[in-house]
Design an enzyme around this catalytic site. Structure first.
Site, mmCIF file in Angstrom:
data_model
loop_
_atom_site.group_PDB
_atom_site.id
_atom_site.type_symbol
_atom_site.label_atom_id
_atom_site.label_comp_id
_atom_site.label_asym_id
_atom_site.label_seq_id
_atom_site.Cartn_x
_atom_site.Cartn_y
_atom_site.Cartn_z
ATOM 1 N N ASP A 158 0.846 -1.199 0.000
ATOM 2 C CA ASP A 158 0.000 0.000 0.000
ATOM 3 C C ASP A 158 0.881 1.249 0.000
ATOM 4 O O ASP A 158 1.686 1.444 0.900
ATOM 5 C CB ASP A 158 -0.887 0.010 1.249
ATOM 6 N N TYR A 200 2.702 9.847 -0.257
ATOM 7 C CA TYR A 200 3.734 9.322 0.647
ATOM 8 C C TYR A 200 5.148 9.619 0.118
ATOM 9 O O TYR A 200 6.124 9.470 0.852
ATOM 10 C CB TYR A 200 3.600 7.804 0.864
ATOM 11 N N LYS A 224 -2.751 5.934 -4.447
ATOM 12 C CA LYS A 224 -3.915 6.806 -4.188
ATOM 13 C C LYS A 224 -3.775 8.155 -4.881
ATOM 14 O O LYS A 224 -2.677 8.722 -4.924
ATOM 15 C CB LYS A 224 -4.086 7.017 -2.676
ATOM 16 N N HIS A 236 -7.800 9.310 -2.356
ATOM 17 C CA HIS A 236 -7.209 9.311 -1.001
ATOM 18 C C HIS A 236 -8.159 9.885 0.055
ATOM 19 O O HIS A 236 -8.143 9.483 1.216
ATOM 20 C CB HIS A 236 -5.888 10.088 -1.025
HETATM 21 N N1 LIG Z 1 -5.779 6.159 3.462
HETATM 22 C C1 LIG Z 1 -5.282 6.892 4.435
HETATM 23 O O1 LIG Z 1 -5.666 8.061 4.644
HETATM 24 C C2 LIG Z 1 -4.224 6.307 5.325
HETATM 25 C C3 LIG Z 1 -3.916 6.929 6.549
HETATM 26 C C4 LIG Z 1 -2.950 6.343 7.345
HETATM 27 C C5 LIG Z 1 -2.310 5.185 6.934
HETATM 28 N N2 LIG Z 1 -2.609 4.610 5.734
HETATM 29 C C6 LIG Z 1 -1.931 3.371 5.264
HETATM 30 O O2 LIG Z 1 -2.117 2.387 6.265
HETATM 31 C C7 LIG Z 1 -0.849 1.891 6.700
HETATM 32 C C8 LIG Z 1 -0.939 1.471 8.156
HETATM 33 O O3 LIG Z 1 -1.313 2.541 8.999
HETATM 34 P P1 LIG Z 1 -0.279 3.227 10.000
HETATM 35 O O4 LIG Z 1 1.108 3.080 9.474
HETATM 36 O O5 LIG Z 1 -0.758 4.595 10.263
HETATM 37 O O6 LIG Z 1 -0.471 2.452 11.357
HETATM 38 P P2 LIG Z 1 -0.335 0.943 11.912
HETATM 39 O O7 LIG Z 1 -0.057 -0.030 10.844
HETATM 40 O O8 LIG Z 1 -1.473 0.751 12.820
HETATM 41 O O9 LIG Z 1 0.936 1.085 12.867
HETATM 42 C C9 LIG Z 1 2.241 1.196 12.381
HETATM 43 C C10 LIG Z 1 3.135 1.453 13.589
HETATM 44 O O10 LIG Z 1 3.114 0.334 14.468
HETATM 45 C C11 LIG Z 1 4.422 -0.188 14.661
HETATM 46 N N3 LIG Z 1 4.275 -1.659 14.553
HETATM 47 C C12 LIG Z 1 4.143 -2.399 13.435
HETATM 48 N N4 LIG Z 1 3.979 -3.693 13.731
HETATM 49 C C13 LIG Z 1 3.999 -3.789 15.072
HETATM 50 C C14 LIG Z 1 3.881 -4.867 15.975
HETATM 51 N N5 LIG Z 1 3.689 -6.121 15.548
HETATM 52 N N6 LIG Z 1 3.967 -4.595 17.304
HETATM 53 C C15 LIG Z 1 4.152 -3.333 17.766
HETATM 54 N N7 LIG Z 1 4.269 -2.270 16.939
HETATM 55 C C16 LIG Z 1 4.187 -2.494 15.607
HETATM 56 C C17 LIG Z 1 5.274 0.411 13.581
HETATM 57 O O11 LIG Z 1 6.581 0.697 14.037
HETATM 58 P P3 LIG Z 1 7.888 0.127 13.263
HETATM 59 O O12 LIG Z 1 7.797 0.582 11.823
HETATM 60 O O13 LIG Z 1 9.004 0.765 14.025
HETATM 61 O O14 LIG Z 1 7.813 -1.355 13.401
HETATM 62 C C18 LIG Z 1 4.562 1.718 13.237
HETATM 63 O O15 LIG Z 1 5.018 2.767 14.070
HETATM 64 C C19 LIG Z 1 0.091 3.067 6.420
HETATM 65 O O16 LIG Z 1 1.448 2.718 6.435
HETATM 66 C C20 LIG Z 1 -0.417 3.509 5.076
HETATM 67 O O17 LIG Z 1 0.059 2.650 4.057
HETATM 68 C C21 LIG Z 1 -3.576 5.147 4.945
#
Ligand SMILES: NC(=O)c1ccc[n+]([C@@H]2O[C@H](COP(=O)([O-])OP(=O)(O)OC[C@H]3O[C@@H](n4cnc5c(N)ncnc54)[C@H](OP(=O)(O)O)[C@@H]3O)[C@@H](O)[C@H]2O)c1
Length: 314
Positions: free
Chosen positions: A45, A50, A79, A112
């Site tokens: 994704d 980004y 997106k 997006h």
């Molecule tokens: N459409 C939108 O508006 C939108 C908005 C936000 C995000 N997104 C997409 O969704 C993806 C995921 O969302 P997100 O990155 O905001 O949040 P997330 O996946 O809920 O959390 C990622 C965070 O959690 C940590 N992490 C990952 N695996 C873990 C585990 N098993 N145990 C403990 N901590 C862990 C990571 O740190 P480390 O990297 O240090 O492991 C990172 O800081 C994004 O990367 C992006 O591609 C889309």
């Protein structure tokens, strides 16, 4: 264990779990994509916004040139940014993403967010000369025309939306000749999107969760003072102990068991591998209900950008 596939409303299949890539340096992003592909992830994704599409494109080329994977093995989501919502500009933005990714098509193209902005050349959330946000009052139905064209031109296999409300999805469905396959939204045990999930299910649209782990690494400006740490939740930790899994795995299992796509982001090899090991255990119906009880109905993401726009979704 292989990552299970979901079937979209157009019959196309897609891996239920992929790698999120928001907020990583070039090196971190490229290494995390390599680790993920080696571990068996096929769904990545990204987004124009980004700024890492080209970094990911280089890795995809590396794997294809080395004969490790074929184009048809990948499921790449990107997106459309909000400065390109005019139907004729959708393809323009997609072409930039495709050039960045070094691909002829993406597997999934999402709007997006629903708020259109004028492209005044002043950054990601453009401003007018008087310093106010350059809102463009363009309904997402217009943007959808451009999204459908992307499919007709063969530049996107599937199209969908992100951060849309039920009403906005309804409006798209009324005019669509090609239905959205997914709405990618904040969704996790503290904000479980039960109503949105039901609404989308009735229309054959799947939910994709972002922030599945509570997005602990999101920028400070998107955090609230009252933030609770989802990964530290006592019930989630108790279930993790019971199944000999991590809290993250329980959260991802809960969502995928609801048939919601997940895209956890990590730059740490051990976590990337761990996050996909969620298909070898099953939460009981009672446990699923207990997790449902954690619903706080408050978004962890404090997103004020776009507030005041006629299509502001939050
Ligand atoms: N459409 C939108 O508006 C939108 C908005 C936000 C995000 N997104 C997409 O969704 C993806 C995921 O969302 P997100 O990155 O905001 O949040 P997330 O996946 O809920 O959390 C990622 C965070 O959690 C940590 N992490 C990952 N695996 C873990 C585990 N098993 N145990 C403990 N901590 C862990 C990571 O740190 P480390 O990297 O240090 O492991 C990172 O800081 C994004 O990367 C992006 O591609 C889309």
């Amino acid at each position: 264990m292989a990552i299970p596939m979901v079937t979209f409303n157009n019959g196309n299949k897609f891996p239920i779990l992929g790698l999120g890539t928001w907020q990583a340096t070039k090196e971190e992003c490229q290494n995390s994509v390599r680790t993920a592909l080696d571990a068996g992830y096929r769904h990545i994704d990204t987004a124009y916004a980004y700024g890492n599409e080209a970094d990911i494109g280089e890795v995809l080329q590396e794997y294809m040139k080395a004969g490790k994977l074929k184009r048809s093995d990948f499921y790449i989501t990107t997106k459309l940014w909000l400065t390109h919502h005019q139907p004729e500009r959708v393809i323009e933005c997609l072409n930039i993403s495709l050039a960045n990714l070094k691909l002829d098509y993406v597997d999934l193209y999402l709007i997006h967010g629903p708020c259109a902005f004028e492209d005044t050349g002043t950054g990601f959330y453009p401003l007018k000369p008087d310093g106010t946000p350059a809102f463009l009052n363009l309904p997402p139905e217009k943007t959808w025309e451009g999204m459908e064209k992307a499919v007709k031109l063969g530049k996107a296999k599937n199209i969908g939306v992100s951060n849309f409300t039920c009403d906005q999805i309804d409006r798209i469905c009324k005019i669509a000749t090609i239905k959205p396959v997914t709405n990618q939204v904040e969704c996790h045990a503290y904000f479980n999107q039960a109503d949105m999930h039901r609404f989308c299910q009735q229309r054959g649209i799947l939910l994709t969760s972002y922030g599945s782990l509570g997005s602990p690494g999101r920028p400070e400006m998107l955090k609230r003072d009252t933030d609770s740490i989802l990964l530290d939740d006592p019930l989630i930790k108790k279930l993790a102990d019971k199944y000999k899994k991590s809290a993250g795995q329980v959260l991802l299992r809960n969502l995928t068991q609801r048939n919601i796509l997940v895209i956890p982001k990590s730059i740490k090899p051990a976590r990337i591998k761990q996050n996909m090991q969620v298909f070898d255990f099953k939460l009981t119906d009672a446990e699923m209900k207990q997790i449902e009880g954690l619903q706080k109905n408050v978004r962890l993401f404090k997103n004020d950008l776009g507030k005041g726009h006629p299509e502001f979704p939050f």
